[in-house]
Design a protein around this motif. Structure first.
Motif, PDB file in Angstrom:
ATOM      1  N   GLU A  76      -5.791  -7.271  -5.519  1.00 61.64           N
ATOM      2  CA  GLU A  76      -5.996  -5.874  -4.902  1.00 61.64           C
ATOM      3  C   GLU A  76      -5.273  -4.603  -5.513  1.00 61.64           C
ATOM      4  O   GLU A  76      -5.739  -3.583  -5.663  1.00 61.64           O
ATOM      5  N   HIS A  77      -4.047  -5.040  -5.906  1.00 67.30           N
ATOM      6  CA  HIS A  77      -3.159  -3.936  -6.055  1.00 67.30           C
ATOM      7  C   HIS A  77      -2.429  -3.971  -7.674  1.00 67.30           C
ATOM      8  O   HIS A  77      -1.725  -3.140  -7.968  1.00 67.30           O
ATOM      9  N   ARG A  83       1.152  -1.111   0.023  1.00 64.51           N
ATOM     10  CA  ARG A  83       0.139  -0.078   0.010  1.00 64.51           C
ATOM     11  C   ARG A  83       0.902   1.229  -0.027  1.00 64.51           C
ATOM     12  O   ARG A  83       0.565   2.231  -0.594  1.00 64.51           O
ATOM     13  N   VAL A 113      -2.459  -9.565  -3.020  1.00 67.64           N
ATOM     14  CA  VAL A 113      -1.926  -8.293  -3.425  1.00 67.64           C
ATOM     15  C   VAL A 113      -2.206  -8.197  -4.966  1.00 67.64           C
ATOM     16  O   VAL A 113      -2.088  -6.936  -5.516  1.00 67.64           O
ATOM     17  N   LYS A 136       2.484   1.855  -3.709  1.00 60.85           N
ATOM     18  CA  LYS A 136       1.684   2.136  -4.613  1.00 60.85           C
ATOM     19  C   LYS A 136       1.324   3.708  -4.447  1.00 60.85           C
ATOM     20  O   LYS A 136       1.051   4.400  -5.653  1.00 60.85           O
TER      21      LYS A 136
END
Length: 208
Positions: free
Chosen positions: A112-113, A79, A109, A82
């Motif tokens: 989600e990312h 997080r 991950v 990013k």
């Protein structure tokens, strides 16, 4: 996994050895990643090292951590990266912990990312510790440092039992000479053991 190196990984403490582990990892991965650039510092944004690219921001980031809760650390790191490094696409997370079932975190991950996760845990570090000279030397150095530190802290007579600066110097010189002369197929672990034994016995006498 070499026994001394396995023990050394368990002795690493996040409050004491963070910089030592970072130096070890940079040396350990230098053979695999010639383009590796150490980056860690007080304001590193979660990046301990990255793989160099001519692009503005690195795409592959390495983080070295001694944190026990590696799952939480990975999620927080992704997080954070990013935001600080939006272009990054892959995280290589290196830990001295045993990261069981890390593929679950990898899927999380990625979903989600959009980040690819590669976890190099204690099992990986040990299994591949002799894959190349850089890894073998890094593992041997970490084991020597941490085991000497453990012996010094646990013995009331550590000055006699530990290696002195002169003994360590003799050991490193012996290792360097042996490595230069050794054939490619000689076991580096044996060379390290020979060097440590020589250093310990440098000032040996019949009564000690």
């Amino acid at each position: 996994m070499p026994g001394g190196f396995e023990r050394a990984l368990t002795l690493l403490d996040a409050q004491v050895h963070a910089k030592r582990f970072e130096d070890f990892c940079n040396s350990y991965f230098s053979g695999e990643f010639p383009e590796l650039r150490p980056y860690g510092g007080q304001h590193d944004g979660g990046i301990d090292a990255f793989l160099w690219t001519p692009l503005r921001d690195p795409r592959v980031v390495l983080q070295y951590s001694l944190q026990h809760d590696w799952r939480d650390k990975i999620r927080k790191t992704v997080r954070r990266l990013k935001v600080s490094t939006p272009a990054f696409e892959q995280l290589i997370y290196v830990t001295n912990q045993r990261a069981d079932n890390w593929l679950e975190v990898k899927r999380s991950v990625l979903d989600e990312h959009g980040v690819v996760l590669d976890v190099r845990d204690s099992r990986y570090l040990g299994t591949h510790a002799e894959d190349d000279d850089a890894r073998a030397a890094a593992a041997a150095s970490l084991a020597a440092d941490l085991l000497q530190e453990e012996g010094a802290s646990s013995s009331p007579d550590h000055a006699r039992r530990g290696l002195s600066s002169r003994q360590l110097g003799s050991t490193l010189l012996y290792l360097e000479m042996q490595l230069r002369d050794a054939s490619q197929d000689r076991n580096l672990t044996k060379l390290c053991i020979d060097g440590l034994v020589l250093g310990v016995l440098e000032q040996a006498a019949p009564d000690s």
